[in-house]
Design an enzyme around this catalytic site. Sequence first.
Site, PDB file in Angstrom:
ATOM      1  N   LYS A 129       0.942  -1.015  -0.026  1.00  0.00           N
ATOM      2  CA  LYS A 129      -0.053  -0.045  -0.099  1.00  0.00           C
ATOM      3  C   LYS A 129       0.937   1.010  -0.291  1.00  0.00           C
ATOM      4  O   LYS A 129       1.752   1.339   0.939  1.00  0.00           O
ATOM      5  CB  LYS A 129      -0.907  -0.045   1.353  1.00  0.00           C
ATOM      6  N   ASP A 182     -12.268  -0.301  10.689  1.00  0.00           N
ATOM      7  CA  ASP A 182     -12.838   0.002   9.571  1.00  0.00           C
ATOM      8  C   ASP A 182     -13.274  -1.007   8.669  1.00  0.00           C
ATOM      9  O   ASP A 182     -12.898  -1.273   7.463  1.00  0.00           O
ATOM     10  CB  ASP A 182     -11.507   0.679   8.707  1.00  0.00           C
TER      11      ASP A 182
END
Length: 391
Positions: A28, A173
Amino acid sequence: IATEPFAAGSFGQVYQATLKNGDAVAIKALRPSVLENIHFDIKLLGFVARVISFGHKSSFDILDVFEKFKLTTLKELDYPLEAHYASELYKRHKDHPSVIIPRTYLDLCSKHLITQEYINGIMLTDVLAAKDQGADAEEYTRQAIGSSLSYQLIAIGELMLESMFVDGTAHGDPHPGNIKLLPDNKIALLDFGISASPPSDKKAFFKLVKQYQKIYAGNFDIEGYTWAIVNLFVRDLSTAVRTLDKYNQGRIQHQVFMAITESASSIFQSSFDDLDNLLHNNKFLRVFSTVINENNRFAFNIDVEQPEFLRATFMYIDLIGALGVKNDVLNVVYTNVVNKLESTEMATNRTYVSPEDAVSIIAEWLEKVASKDIYLYQMLSRRITPRALRV
């Protein structure tokens, strides 16, 4: 390293890669444009929050909510913090029978990069897309990977809720882009930029969880539910009540409890037209906020100490609602967690103020109620006697 990302979020893009030892990984990378623009965006949102706060009538402090949002957003940009939290979760849950946390390669992470084990499976977004096209979500999952969708969703729901009490944090999340479904009833959580922490008064939080367990078991106790919310989120009033109870042998808590809950029950009983749709869709928090406490008629100063846990909770509930398994899944999640933790000693942050301040807090609260709803004030004042406020 692949030249094109296979996934993207608000702040980063994710690329598939292979290490020299053959391990498949996901990298990422933080978008450069985010670093250039985020601080301006936050300042703009702060200006908007200040404008909205003028004349604001709800029980929430808009500026306080914004400050907590800003802190959460900036944490999402702290990749070293996220990498270490992801590594901690991997160690914590590596032996879990159903929930998979990818391994984080800390030596291959940096200020703007996170490298983790690549997890193969189907994204939950694919299941939602299939459902939107008319497919049954359970059947689609069974045919795609041979797993039970409900079992998988129960597994992450239990893990998240139990972790808040036992470990002090949980994945914050849980949107469908961060969840992968795997064979053998396993499910993977991805992206660890947000950690959800429970309120510091875990005892009061657990009492609210027990109320939700009763709700999804088919027993909506409006009085118990209302008091659980007040006890957890209306901290100034709760603190004042606890203080005076030291001198009144529990009488003031009993009186305030009866005053608030009986008034809430009366409003609830007279609002069936407004409640019908909310109850049908299990919007129980909105039953409290938009019906019972409409326009903040109770003059509560709601203090959301840890907004990430509310965000994670609502995200998970919305997700299982979109998949059409909300009632069945939540009934099992709440029941299993309550049964497992019922005998656990919960931490509390019971605080006190001076008796004089406690009396002032309750008196000022009643004055605010009187200015908003004189009939509600009369209902409350019939229960809370001046004698009980003497110290």
